[in-house]
Design a protein around this motif. Structure first.
Motif, PDB file in Angstrom:
ATOM      1  N   ARG A 265     -42.869  98.764  17.085  1.00 29.19           N
ATOM      2  CA  ARG A 265     -43.554  98.743  16.097  1.00 29.19           C
ATOM      3  C   ARG A 265     -43.252  97.677  15.317  1.00 29.19           C
ATOM      4  NH1 ARG A 265     -42.791 104.364  15.924  1.00 29.19           N
ATOM      5  NH2 ARG A 265     -40.865 104.297  14.516  1.00 29.19           N
TER       6      ARG A 265
ATOM      7  N   VAL B 247     -55.946  96.624  18.933  1.00 27.95           N
ATOM      8  CA  VAL B 247     -56.478  95.315  19.342  1.00 27.95           C
ATOM      9  C   VAL B 247     -56.303  95.219  21.192  1.00 27.95           C
ATOM     10  CG1 VAL B 247     -56.163  92.840  19.553  1.00 27.95           C
ATOM     11  CG2 VAL B 247     -56.694  93.813  17.486  1.00 27.95           C
ATOM     12  N   ILE B 248     -54.947  95.703  21.204  1.00 25.06           N
ATOM     13  CA  ILE B 248     -54.402  95.577  22.784  1.00 25.06           C
ATOM     14  C   ILE B 248     -55.400  96.321  23.473  1.00 25.06           C
ATOM     15  CG2 ILE B 248     -52.409  96.074  24.200  1.00 25.06           C
ATOM     16  CD1 ILE B 248     -50.407  95.406  22.032  1.00 25.06           C
TER      17      ILE B 248
ATOM     18  N   THR C 189     -52.757  96.384  15.810  1.00 25.81           N
ATOM     19  CA  THR C 189     -52.270  95.578  16.977  1.00 25.81           C
ATOM     20  C   THR C 189     -52.474  96.630  18.252  1.00 25.81           C
ATOM     21  OG1 THR C 189     -50.473  94.414  15.705  1.00 25.81           O
ATOM     22  CG2 THR C 189     -50.201  94.369  18.097  1.00 25.81           C
TER      23      THR C 189
ATOM     24  N   TYR D 177     -59.782  88.502  34.110  1.00 29.64           N
ATOM     25  CA  TYR D 177     -61.070  89.039  34.260  1.00 29.64           C
ATOM     26  C   TYR D 177     -62.202  89.000  33.204  1.00 29.64           C
ATOM     27  CZ  TYR D 177     -58.715  92.239  37.657  1.00 29.64           C
ATOM     28  OH  TYR D 177     -58.093  92.709  38.569  1.00 29.64           O
ATOM     29  N   ILE D 178     -61.837  88.584  32.026  1.00 31.76           N
ATOM     30  CA  ILE D 178     -62.827  88.534  31.006  1.00 31.76           C
ATOM     31  C   ILE D 178     -63.313  87.218  31.076  1.00 31.76           C
ATOM     32  CG2 ILE D 178     -63.053  88.392  28.191  1.00 31.76           C
ATOM     33  CD1 ILE D 178     -61.024  90.559  28.201  1.00 31.76           C
TER      34      ILE D 178
ATOM     35  N   LEU E  12     -61.814  96.037  27.647  1.00 31.33           N
ATOM     36  CA  LEU E  12     -62.415  94.756  27.721  1.00 31.33           C
ATOM     37  C   LEU E  12     -62.294  94.216  29.445  1.00 31.33           C
ATOM     38  CD1 LEU E  12     -62.894  92.789  24.697  1.00 31.33           C
ATOM     39  CD2 LEU E  12     -64.730  93.911  25.806  1.00 31.33           C
ATOM     40  N   GLY E  13     -60.947  94.218  29.665  1.00 31.65           N
ATOM     41  CA  GLY E  13     -60.470  93.689  31.029  1.00 31.65           C
ATOM     42  C   GLY E  13     -60.997  94.482  31.905  1.00 31.65           C
TER      43      GLY E  13
ATOM     44  N   SER F 215     -44.295  94.138  16.818  1.00 28.82           N
ATOM     45  CA  SER F 215     -45.638  94.308  17.475  1.00 28.82           C
ATOM     46  C   SER F 215     -46.502  92.734  17.128  1.00 28.82           C
ATOM     47  CB  SER F 215     -46.432  95.327  16.464  1.00 28.82           C
ATOM     48  OG  SER F 215     -46.750  94.729  15.331  1.00 28.82           O
TER      49      SER F 215
ATOM     50  N   TYR G 159     -58.470  95.024  24.149  1.00 30.32           N
ATOM     51  CA  TYR G 159     -58.550  94.012  25.186  1.00 30.32           C
ATOM     52  C   TYR G 159     -58.534  94.551  26.646  1.00 30.32           C
ATOM     53  CZ  TYR G 159     -57.495  89.427  26.426  1.00 30.32           C
ATOM     54  OH  TYR G 159     -57.698  88.100  27.083  1.00 30.32           O
ATOM     55  N   PHE G 160     -57.455  95.509  26.826  1.00 32.62           N
ATOM     56  CA  PHE G 160     -57.281  96.142  28.129  1.00 32.62           C
ATOM     57  C   PHE G 160     -58.661  96.840  28.597  1.00 32.62           C
ATOM     58  CE2 PHE G 160     -52.605  96.640  27.990  1.00 32.62           C
ATOM     59  CZ  PHE G 160     -52.273  95.275  28.150  1.00 32.62           C
TER      60      PHE G 160
ATOM     61  N   TRP H 258     -52.035  91.982  10.826  1.00 30.72           N
ATOM     62  CA  TRP H 258     -51.535  92.647  12.137  1.00 30.72           C
ATOM     63  C   TRP H 258     -50.696  93.871  11.788  1.00 30.72           C
ATOM     64  CZ3 TRP H 258     -54.253  91.572  16.103  1.00 30.72           C
ATOM     65  CH2 TRP H 258     -54.869  90.142  16.086  1.00 30.72           C
ATOM     66  N   THR H 259     -51.012  94.779  11.516  1.00 29.22           N
ATOM     67  CA  THR H 259     -50.242  96.040  11.359  1.00 29.22           C
ATOM     68  C   THR H 259     -50.171  96.545  12.643  1.00 29.22           C
ATOM     69  OG1 THR H 259     -51.875  97.390  10.911  1.00 29.22           O
ATOM     70  CG2 THR H 259     -50.999  96.593   9.026  1.00 29.22           C
ATOM     71  N   PRO H 260     -48.719  97.471  12.969  1.00 26.67           N
ATOM     72  CA  PRO H 260     -48.540  97.717  14.109  1.00 26.67           C
ATOM     73  C   PRO H 260     -49.946  98.587  14.754  1.00 26.67           C
ATOM     74  CG  PRO H 260     -46.674  98.132  12.794  1.00 26.67           C
ATOM     75  CD  PRO H 260     -47.696  97.666  12.058  1.00 26.67           C
TER      76      PRO H 260
ATOM     77  N   ARG I 117     -51.751  91.954   4.980  1.00 23.84           N
ATOM     78  CA  ARG I 117     -51.119  92.052   6.191  1.00 23.84           C
ATOM     79  C   ARG I 117     -52.195  92.435   7.369  1.00 23.84           C
ATOM     80  NH1 ARG I 117     -46.400  95.663   8.735  1.00 23.84           N
ATOM     81  NH2 ARG I 117     -45.696  94.130  10.516  1.00 23.84           N
TER      82      ARG I 117
ATOM     83  N   THR J 176     -49.089  90.293  19.907  1.00 18.29           N
ATOM     84  CA  THR J 176     -50.238  89.483  19.733  1.00 18.29           C
ATOM     85  C   THR J 176     -50.108  88.085  19.854  1.00 18.29           C
ATOM     86  OG1 THR J 176     -49.560  89.738  17.351  1.00 18.29           O
ATOM     87  CG2 THR J 176     -51.223  91.158  17.771  1.00 18.29           C
TER      88      THR J 176
ATOM     89  N   SER K 179     -56.251  90.887  32.292  1.00 17.66           N
ATOM     90  CA  SER K 179     -57.470  91.218  31.408  1.00 17.66           C
ATOM     91  C   SER K 179     -58.056  89.838  31.009  1.00 17.66           C
ATOM     92  CB  SER K 179     -57.197  91.932  30.186  1.00 17.66           C
ATOM     93  OG  SER K 179     -56.660  93.227  30.501  1.00 17.66           O
TER      94      SER K 179
ATOM     95  N   ILE L 237     -63.582  96.442  31.931  1.00 18.02           N
ATOM     96  CA  ILE L 237     -64.976  96.310  31.974  1.00 18.02           C
ATOM     97  C   ILE L 237     -65.448  94.970  32.801  1.00 18.02           C
ATOM     98  CG2 ILE L 237     -67.101  96.092  30.489  1.00 18.02           C
ATOM     99  CD1 ILE L 237     -65.815  97.982  28.402  1.00 18.02           C
ATOM    100  N   SER L 238     -64.716  94.096  32.561  1.00 15.71           N
ATOM    101  CA  SER L 238     -65.132  92.983  33.087  1.00 15.71           C
ATOM    102  C   SER L 238     -64.682  92.930  34.669  1.00 15.71           C
ATOM    103  CB  SER L 238     -64.219  91.732  32.573  1.00 15.71           C
ATOM    104  OG  SER L 238     -64.346  91.602  31.286  1.00 15.71           O
ATOM    105  N   LEU L 239     -63.849  93.583  35.051  1.00 14.97           N
ATOM    106  CA  LEU L 239     -63.592  93.930  36.242  1.00 14.97           C
ATOM    107  C   LEU L 239     -64.652  94.799  36.973  1.00 14.97           C
ATOM    108  CD1 LEU L 239     -61.819  93.883  38.965  1.00 14.97           C
ATOM    109  CD2 LEU L 239     -60.643  95.931  38.204  1.00 14.97           C
TER     110      LEU L 239
ATOM    111  N   PHE M 278     -65.647  87.037  33.950  1.00 11.48           N
ATOM    112  CA  PHE M 278     -66.810  87.520  33.890  1.00 11.48           C
ATOM    113  C   PHE M 278     -67.902  86.912  32.838  1.00 11.48           C
ATOM    114  CE2 PHE M 278     -68.948  91.495  31.755  1.00 11.48           C
ATOM    115  CZ  PHE M 278     -69.873  91.732  32.907  1.00 11.48           C
TER     116      PHE M 278
ATOM    117  N   GLY N 211     -67.606  94.756  35.728  1.00 11.22           N
ATOM    118  CA  GLY N 211     -68.868  93.778  35.830  1.00 11.22           C
ATOM    119  C   GLY N 211     -68.838  93.022  37.162  1.00 11.22           C
TER     120      GLY N 211
END
Lengths: 226, 239
Positions: B22, A38-39, A35, B125-126, A45-46, B25, A42-43, A30-32, A28, B29, B122, A48-50, B129, A52
């Motif tokens: 949970r 990852v979220i 996830t 932006y990504i 990165l968003g 989730s 990702y935020f 994508w365990t909670p 498995r 994704t 996001s 950082i990109s802003l 960028f 940038g």
């Protein structure tokens, strides 16, 4: 046999994919918890990109503000009025680009405007001089297109004078750009009102003024000469 | 409510919300992957070109529009899926009533919508960028890089889409005839009455913020209220 060899790579890919699917169903991914990581990443990165985008100012430009555009539009209208009243001597010296003198040899002088001359306006005024010199003066106010100042990239029109015939053309210019709009453009009501249309399109005057001695006859081939 | 402990309604809803975040989730994704795919595959949201006399122009636009459309569609899909019987049966694996189950699912839709908005931002932006990093082309910034009002409008439409679809599935489950009739009425009025998606957007996008908020709250209340009412009714008529 050859057919079998040709199909071998495809078979291998299918087996490989099946294997991956089989493996993926066992583990498995994508365990909670993963996830949420990852979220979060990702935020981040968003953000950082802003930052940038904000930092890389040498690679980004901003469009002119509405206030600046309005000032430019007012200036354009002011010059328009001067143009309409043939008061070319009152156009501020800042907008003066060049002046050329051409010598006419025949009574009839023809003017042909190129098919793409859309922004440059040509006006003829008369003088009482006895000489054969036609003075062409070109004025250009800052050119704003799509809320960007593109005066530097704009080339003045080319004037050719051959056998008492003026050929006026504008150099074609390809203008490619990439824009960022962090908004929902599709939800904005389309503004048909003249003001915002002008703000979004072309602002600026390109004026070619020909001062012609009275004893010449001007033949306007295109019908666009004022 | 069959519970050994005495749990208040708010606590129950909160616990279920956490449980749903949970358990479901994978919805986060899903949204994320769809947005990433579309951001990578599309070069911006679109392009426009034309000529103005001798001035030819070609503009590639990077905007939230494409991500907005995708987010609306994913909200509709996920809203529908969340109301399906199998997921609702999953929801009964925790201590619940029909009321708390529905309310917590609707709250989960809110969480999902907020997530969708920020992940769309996001993604934009990504994409921009990376383009700035790898392409040597000056980009023109045509709006503020961060606008609360844009995000708010984004959020309400995603939320309304999700809620409407959740309500639609609920209605579909209880009475297929009503659902069918409603669909026919909507399609018929769109065909003949000149009603389109833009009419829908224009209904909400009004100048005054208070009026807009009022309309949004009204529509959400109708959808949520009806959904909860239908679910309550199902509890009674269980055979």
């Amino acid at each position: 046999m050859n057919v079998l060899i040709a199909f071998l790579p495809i078979l291998l890919i299918i087996v490989f994919l099946l294997g991956i699917i089989k493996l993926a169903s066992r583990i498995r991914i994508w365990t909670p918890k993963r996830t949420s990581w990852v979220i979060l990443i990702y935020f981040m990165l968003g953000v950082i990109s802003l930052i940038g985008i904000l930092i890389m100012q040498d690679k980004t430009t901003k469009t002119l503000s509405k206030q600046q555009l309005k000032v430019a539009l007012e200036e354009e209208q002011k010059i328009d009025e001067l143009y309409g009243a043939d008061k070319f001597d009152q156009i501020p010296a800042d907008y003066f680009v060049f002046t050329n003198s051409y010598e006419g040899t025949a009574e009839d002088i023809e003017i042909t405007l190129g098919g793409n001359v859309y922004n440059t306006r040509v006006a003829v005024t008369w003088n009482d001089s006895e000489s054969n010199h036609i003075i062409a003066t070109y004025y250009e106010t800052p050119i704003i297109f799509k809320r960007m100042d593109i005066s530097k990239d704009i080339q003045p029109p080319t004037i050719e004078f051959k056998n008492n015939h003026f050929y006026i053309t504008e150099e074609e210019m390809q203008f490619d750009f990439t824009s960022i709009q962090v908004n929902l453009e599709m939800l904005k009501p389309i503004d048909y009102d003249q003001m915002s249309y002008s703000l979004d399109h072309f602002i600026g005057n390109r004026i070619l003024h020909l001062n012609v001695p009275k004893h010449f006859n001007i033949i306007d081939n295109s019908g666009w000469v004022d | 409510m069959t519970s050994l402990n005495n749990v208040s309604l708010a606590q129950n809803i909160w616990q279920q919300l956490l449980w749903k975040c949970r358990t479901f989730s994978s919805t986060f994704t899903t949204v994320l992957i769809v947005q990433i795919i579309f951001s990578v595959l599309s070069s911006g949201s679109g392009s426009s070109g034309g000529s103005y006399g001798s001035l030819l122009y070609n503009e590639s636009i990077y905007s939230l529009d494409l991500l907005f459309i995708i987010s609306i569609f994913s909200a509709i899909m996920l809203g529908w899926l969340l109301a399906t019987q199998s997921i609702r049966n999953d929801n009964y694996s925790v201590v619940t009533t029909n009321f708390t189950e529905t309310v917590s699912t609707l709250l989960f839709l809110v969480v999902l919508s907020i997530f969708t908005v920020f992940s769309a931002l996001s993604s934009l932006y990504i994409t921009v960028f990376t383009r700035l990093l790898f392409f040597d082309q000056v980009m023109v910034i045509k709006s503020a890089l961060f606008e609360i009002s844009t995000l708010f409008i984004f959020l309400i439409f995603v939320l309304i889409a999700g809620s409407a679809s959740y309500f639609a599935k609920t209605l579909f489950d209880i009475s297929k005839i009503t659902f069918l009739l409603l669909t026919i009425v909507i399609i018929y009025s769109m065909q003949t009455g000149g009603i389109s998606e833009s009419t829908f957007f224009e209904f909400f996008l009004v100048q005054s913020m208070g009026e807009m908020l009022g309309k949004v709250l009204l529509v959400l209340t109708i959808f949520w209220g009806l959904t909860i009412a239908i679910r309550q009714r199902r509890e009674v008529i269980r055979r």
